[in-house]
Design an enzyme around this catalytic site. Structure first.
Site, PDB file in Angstrom:
ATOM      1  N   TYR A 174      36.190  -2.876   4.857  1.00 44.73           N
ATOM      2  CA  TYR A 174      35.676  -3.384   5.435  1.00 44.73           C
ATOM      3  C   TYR A 174      35.471  -2.114   7.030  1.00 44.73           C
ATOM      4  O   TYR A 174      34.489  -1.667   7.168  1.00 44.73           O
ATOM      5  CB  TYR A 174      35.349  -4.900   5.691  1.00 44.73           C
ATOM      6  CG  TYR A 174      35.007  -5.326   7.085  1.00 44.73           C
ATOM      7  CD1 TYR A 174      33.647  -5.033   7.011  1.00 44.73           C
ATOM      8  CD2 TYR A 174      35.623  -5.420   8.336  1.00 44.73           C
ATOM      9  CE1 TYR A 174      32.339  -5.314   8.374  1.00 44.73           C
ATOM     10  CE2 TYR A 174      34.812  -5.965   9.560  1.00 44.73           C
ATOM     11  CZ  TYR A 174      33.162  -5.584   9.431  1.00 44.73           C
ATOM     12  OH  TYR A 174      32.949  -5.721  10.951  1.00 44.73           O
ATOM     13  N   THR A 209      33.013  -2.961  15.076  1.00 47.04           N
ATOM     14  CA  THR A 209      33.823  -4.055  14.596  1.00 47.04           C
ATOM     15  C   THR A 209      34.832  -3.759  15.796  1.00 47.04           C
ATOM     16  O   THR A 209      35.280  -2.536  15.431  1.00 47.04           O
ATOM     17  CB  THR A 209      33.943  -4.588  13.507  1.00 47.04           C
ATOM     18  OG1 THR A 209      35.123  -5.125  13.461  1.00 47.04           O
ATOM     19  CG2 THR A 209      34.922  -3.333  12.536  1.00 47.04           C
TER      20      THR A 209
END
Length: 367
Positions: free
Chosen positions: A171, A128
Site C-alpha cells: 500500500y 498518505t
C-alpha cells in the site's frame, strides 16, 4: 474542450469524496462523481447526495482502472479531485497486484487523461503518511499520553515534507508511486497538480473498520457496546483532522493553482490535535458515559508508533489552520453515527478476485 464548470471527484461516493461533493453542490457547482460503489456504505452516501442535489449531481459508476471510462469523465472536467484508491494495508498484503492497479495505474490513468485535454484540468490527489514508512529510526520515549519524539523540534512540529520517503507495505509503495507521478506530471508536462499526504481524517459519512477509518471504527464499537481490539500497545500517537478542515485546505489549494503547482503538503491535525489510541478510547468513554471492553493484539505491518503532521508548509502557502478540535469533532461524529442508528461495522475489505474485481474506492488514510 473541458466543461468550464464541472468538477470531477473520483471515489466521490466515499467518505471524503461525498463530503466534498456536498460542499460544492451546495454552492451551486455541478459535480461528476466517478465511483465503483464497492466499498460498504458508499451507496448510502451516493443516495444521500442524489436526494439533496438532484440534477446538479452526475454519476459514473466506473472504476479508475478502466482507462476509457476515466478519459470520458476527465474530458468533462475543469478540475479533478482524485480520491479513488485501495485504502487498506491489509488488503495490499493480500493482493499487491490489485493494490498497484488501483492506486498506481488508476492514478496514471487520471494523469494521462488530464494531460491529453486541450485545456488540462487541475488534479489534486490524496496520498498518505505511509510513504514515510514505519519511522523506526525516530527515537521515541513513552510519555504520559503515548509516544513522544526525543527531538524537541520534532515533538513540537511533527513530520515535515523533507522527511525521506521509505515506502513500507505494498500500500505504501502504490500510494507513494502515485504521489510521485502526480508531482512529476507538473514538472514534465506542466499540469496543475497538488498532493496532500494525509494523516488521520475523521468525520461524518465515514464508515470505519479495523483496517481503515479507525476513529469512526472506535466510535461505532462504543455505540454498539462491542469489544474493541487495539493492535500494538495502544500508545501509538496520531494527529487527527476533521473532514471539514480537510475540505477547507483542499479548496484553498485549488484557489491558489498554479501558484502551488507540483507541491506536496503534509496535512493532519498537527501537534495540537495529536492523541494516542488509548487516549482516544478514554475520550470516547467520556462521551458515552461508560467504559469500553478493550483487548489487544500484535503490531501490524508498517504501523507507526508516532506520526504527527508538520503542517507549516501548508499554512504558509494558504493561511489554512485546523479549526475543529478533537473533542468537538468527536462529538459531531458521535451525533452523526447516532442519527444513523449506529449501523453494524462494515466487513473488512476482501482480497481482489482479479483485474475485473470490484475494489474499494477511497476512504481515508488512517492509522
Amino acid at each position: 474542450m473541458s466543461d468550464s464548470r464541472l468538477t470531477l471527484i473520483t471515489g466521490g461516493a466515499g467518505f471524503v469524496g461525498s463530503n466534498l461533493a456536498h460542499r460544492l453542490l451546495s454552492a451551486g457547482e455541478p459535480v461528476l462523481v466517478l465511483d465503483n460503489l464497492s466499498r460498504p456504505g458508499v451507496a448510502d452516501n451516493l443516495q444521500w447526495l442524489r436526494a439533496r442535489h438532484g440534477e446538479r449531481l452526475s454519476v459514473a459508476v466506473q472504476d479508475v482502472r478502466d482507462g476509457t471510462a476515466v478519459r470520458e469523465a476527465v474530458a468533462r472536467a475543469r478540475r479533478v479531485f482524485h480520491f479513488a484508491a485501495q485504502v487498506a494495508v491489509t488488503t495490499s498484503l493480500a493482493d499487491p497486484h490489485g493494490d498497484f492497479e488501483t492506486n498506481a495505474l488508476g492514478t496514471l490513468n487520471v494523469l494521462e487523461a488530464a494531460r491529453r485535454q486541450a485545456v488540462p484540468p487541475s488534479v489534486l490527489i490524496t496520498s498518505t503518511n505511509k510513504v514515510y514508512g514505519a519511522l523506526d529510526d525516530v527515537p521515541l520515549r513513552l510519555g504520559d499520553e503515548g509516544y513522544v519524539p526525543h527531538d524537541p523540534h520534532l515533538a513540537a512540529h511533527g513530520i515535515g515534507e523533507d522527511r525521506p520517503l521509505d515506502f513500507h507495505s505494498p500500500y505504501g509503495c502504490s500510494k507513494g508511486a502515485a504521489d510521485q507521478y502526480v508531482r512529476d506530471y507538473a514538472r514534465s508536462f506542466g499540469l496543475d497538480t497538488v498532493v496532500l499526504r494525509m494523516s488521520c481524517i475523521y468525520g461524518q459519512r465515514q464508515f470505519g473498520t479495523e483496517d481503515q477509518g479507525w476513529v469512526a471504527h472506535f466510535m461505532l464499537r462504543a455505540l454498539q457496546r462491542q469489544p474493541l481490539t487495539l493492535y500494538g500497545d495502544g500508545q501509538q500517537v496520531r494527529d487527527v483532522l476533521h473532514v471539514d478542515d480537510l475540505l477547507d485546505a483542499m479548496l484553498r489549494l485549488d484557489a491558489r493553482l498554479p501558484e502551488v503547482r507540483g507541491r506536496i503538503f503534509n496535512i493532519g491535525g498537527g501537534a495540537a490535535n495529536a492523541v494516542s489510541l488509548r487516549r482516544m478510547v478514554t475520550m470516547i468513554e467520556a462521551l458515552q458515559g461508560e467504559p469500553m471492553a478493550v483487548g489487544h493484539d500484535g503490531w501490524r505491518t508498517g504501523d507507526q508508533r508516532y506520526y504527527v503532521s508538520d503542517t507549516r508548509a501548508l499554512q504558509a502557502a494558504t493561511g489554512w489552520r485546523p479549526r475543529v478540535g478533537v473533542a468537538d469533532g468527536l462529538a459531531r461524529l458521535r451525533e452523526w453515527l447516532r442519527e444513523r442508528a449506529a449501523p453494524a461495522p462494515a466487513p473488512l475489505a476482501p482480497a481482489f478476485a482479479g483485474a475485473g474485481a470490484a475494489t474499494p474506492l477511497h476512504g481515508t488514510e488512517a492509522a
